[in-house]
Design a protein around this motif. Structure first.
Motif, PDB file in Angstrom:
ATOM      1  N   VAL A   1     -19.714 -10.879 -57.251  1.00 22.09           N
ATOM      2  CA  VAL A   1     -20.576 -11.492 -58.268  1.00 22.09           C
ATOM      3  C   VAL A   1     -20.030 -11.221 -59.657  1.00 22.09           C
ATOM      4  O   VAL A   1     -19.993 -12.117 -60.519  1.00 22.09           O
ATOM      5  N   PHE A   2     -19.581  -9.988 -59.900  1.00 21.36           N
ATOM      6  CA  PHE A   2     -19.031  -9.663 -61.220  1.00 21.36           C
ATOM      7  C   PHE A   2     -17.767 -10.469 -61.495  1.00 21.36           C
ATOM      8  O   PHE A   2     -17.582 -11.013 -62.591  1.00 21.36           O
ATOM      9  N   LEU A   3     -16.880 -10.550 -60.511  1.00 24.27           N
ATOM     10  CA  LEU A   3     -15.633 -11.279 -60.715  1.00 24.27           C
ATOM     11  C   LEU A   3     -15.891 -12.762 -60.972  1.00 24.27           C
ATOM     12  O   LEU A   3     -15.298 -13.363 -61.882  1.00 24.27           O
ATOM     13  N   LEU A   4     -16.783 -13.367 -60.196  1.00 25.90           N
ATOM     14  CA  LEU A   4     -17.102 -14.784 -60.411  1.00 25.90           C
ATOM     15  C   LEU A   4     -17.806 -15.005 -61.739  1.00 25.90           C
ATOM     16  O   LEU A   4     -17.557 -16.000 -62.430  1.00 25.90           O
ATOM     17  N   SER A   5     -18.709 -14.092 -62.114  1.00 31.30           N
ATOM     18  CA  SER A   5     -19.414 -14.232 -63.400  1.00 31.30           C
ATOM     19  C   SER A   5     -18.446 -14.082 -64.565  1.00 31.30           C
ATOM     20  O   SER A   5     -18.589 -14.757 -65.591  1.00 31.30           O
ATOM     21  N   TRP A   6     -17.493 -13.195 -64.415  1.00 28.38           N
ATOM     22  CA  TRP A   6     -16.500 -12.999 -65.477  1.00 28.38           C
ATOM     23  C   TRP A   6     -15.605 -14.234 -65.619  1.00 28.38           C
ATOM     24  O   TRP A   6     -15.267 -14.649 -66.728  1.00 28.38           O
ATOM     25  N   ILE A   7     -15.238 -14.839 -64.487  1.00 31.16           N
ATOM     26  CA  ILE A   7     -14.331 -15.985 -64.527  1.00 31.16           C
ATOM     27  C   ILE A   7     -15.068 -17.280 -64.855  1.00 31.16           C
ATOM     28  O   ILE A   7     -14.642 -18.064 -65.711  1.00 31.16           O
ATOM     29  N   VAL A   8     -16.212 -17.509 -64.196  1.00 29.66           N
ATOM     30  CA  VAL A   8     -16.916 -18.792 -64.312  1.00 29.66           C
ATOM     31  C   VAL A   8     -17.904 -18.780 -65.468  1.00 29.66           C
ATOM     32  O   VAL A   8     -17.916 -19.677 -66.316  1.00 29.66           O
TER      33      VAL A   8
END
Length: 468
Positions: free
Chosen positions: A236-243
């Protein structure tokens, strides 16, 4: 020296009156009004408080003379506008204590409620995972189990409406409340096009998450699957950071690396072959689809209210019942998942599993509103030791050192992801406060020691000169 009480008892002493000092006013300030205050308790006149320092002078005189047991906290002085100072009246202190007591009580109740929610979340998730393992002993159809459990999401909105009627005075019919909550789909409400467009991707991700989780439980123990599922927080953190372009945090990058390390160690525990590796891949896939579901929900739906979330989940339940049923029928007729008859199904396990899954989802969505969201995440994390205890005591599972190390690394990374965004500045302020308190205490100790040194030197007739 004659005390104030002896003066009052004798009756022979003259009446003492305290006159305000007229020469103490500052330039540009108003001159205090005339007036006097009698020493005797019968006098009712009190000087008005002005900006020229009369209040302070009278306070000092009264404090020195001990006038009628003077207490600075209970002065009878009034402000210029005639209103009493809240800090100087007994009633204001009582109300302040009651407010602080009420605040502490509310905080304590919220924390206790949060702990209760944590226990309920962890126990419901542990129960769900263990009931799935029991169901597989007599009925090995994971997609049917996932589809049957997802249909129970239809009960979300009826349960929410029942609680809404009980807890609020404003009464609305179910249709009115349903239309009010359907604004989540747009100003015009929910249409057939929006129903399919908005619900289909989320329902598919929901089904994939549950189905992959159940497939992983056929390959691995409940402890391993629940630990690997906790990696969804890192995704979730990685996707939130990227998207979503959320704030970059180094500690969360470290937590994501720890989660990936735990995944690799879990796959390496039995070698990169066989059911273990497949089970790890399925559990990681379930965590990935869960993270994608949450990020998309935040992107397209934003911060929805509790009623709108209940409406949306019930809508997903209807979509699952209408459209996803065809997938279950296809799997049945292709002999991928087949059973003898409906009467032969373990309905007790199926209903218990669906009920526990529904309770878990309700607690997750309602608990975020009623208590601190971090407690919900901790409840999900506590399912790992809960499942481990059940696996060891009931199923007599023996964990290898590599699996234990991988589980601990994943759980530690999960805890690091729970740190708030301002954790570094908060920690620095906390350390600075502790350092200031220590320096103040050290300064007070030095002052006290210097006072004792001076008193000793004076008693001995000597004078101590401090060195520079």
């Amino acid at each position: 020296m004659i005390s104030a009480e002896s003066v009052l008892e004798s009756g022979e002493q003259p009446c003492i009156r305290l006159e305000p000092l007229k020469s103490t006013h500052l330039p540009g300030k108003t001159t205090p009004t005339g007036g006097s205050r009698s020493v005797f308790p019968g006098s009712s006149s009190s000087p008005k408080v002005t900006a020229n320092g009369v209040h302070d002078i009278e306070d000092r005189i009264l404090r020195i003379t001990g006038y009628y047991g003077y207490n600075p906290g209970y002065s009878s002085h009034r402000r210029e506008d005639g209103s009493e100072s809240q800090a100087e009246t007994p009633g204001s202190e009582t109300s302040g204590e009651s407010r602080s007591y009420q605040t502490c009580t509310n905080t304590a109740l919220k924390v206790l409620g949060g702990l209760l929610v944590v226990l309920c979340v962890s126990s419901s998730w542990v129960g769900t995972t263990q009931v799935v393992k029991l169901t597989f002993q007599s009925f090995s159809c994971p997609f049917f189990i996932s589809w049957f459990s997802s249909n129970w999401n239809i009960l979300f909105f009826p349960i929410y409406y029942s609680l809404h009627v009980v807890t609020t005075r404003e009464k609305q019919t179910p249709i009115q409340k349903f239309r009010e909550c359907s604004k989540l789909f747009g100003e015009d409400g929910m249409t057939l096009k929006l129903f399919v467009k908005r619900t289909a991707p989320f329902s598919i991700l929901w089904t994939l998450t549950n189905y992959l989780y159940l497939l992983a439980l056929k390959k691995l123990t409940a402890t391993d699957v629940s630990a690997l599922y906790c990696c969804h927080k890192a995704f979730v953190f990685l996707l939130s950071w990227i998207v979503l372009k959320d704030r970059f945090m180094g500690v969360r990058i470290v937590a994501a690396i720890m989660a990936i390390t735990g995944i690799v160690m879990m796959a390496y525990a039995d070698g990169f072959h066989g059911d273990s590796f497949v089970g790890v891949a399925l559990a990681v896939g379930s965590a990935s689809t869960s993270a994608l579901y949450k990020v998309l929900f935040k992107m397209f739906l934003g911060s929805a209210s509790l009623g709108e979330v209940a409406h949306f989940l019930s809508t997903m339940g209807f979509f699952n019942l209408i459209f996803i049923s065809c997938v279950s029928l296809i799997l049945y007729f292709t002999a991928v998942e087949q059973w003898d008859s409906l009467s032969s199904l373990p309905w007790g396990y199926l209903c218990g599993l669906a009920g526990l899954w529904l309770v878990f989802n309700i607690l997750v969505h309602v608990g975020v509103v009623l208590t601190y969201p971090i407690l919900i995440s901790i409840g999900t994390l506590l399912s790992v030791p809960g499942n481990a205890a059940v696996d060891v005591l009931k199923h007599e599972v023996i964990f290898s050192v590599v699996r234990l190390a991988a589980t601990c690394i994943i759980c530690l990374g999960f805890l690091l992801l729970l740190l708030p965004e301002e954790w570094d500045s908060v920690t620095l302020r906390f350390l600075a406060t502790i350092a200031d308190k220590k320096s103040e205490e050290h300064g007070e100790e030095l002052t006290e020691s210097s006072v004792h040194t001076r008193s000793r030197s004076r008693a001995n007739g000597t004078v101590s000169i401090p060195l520079a």
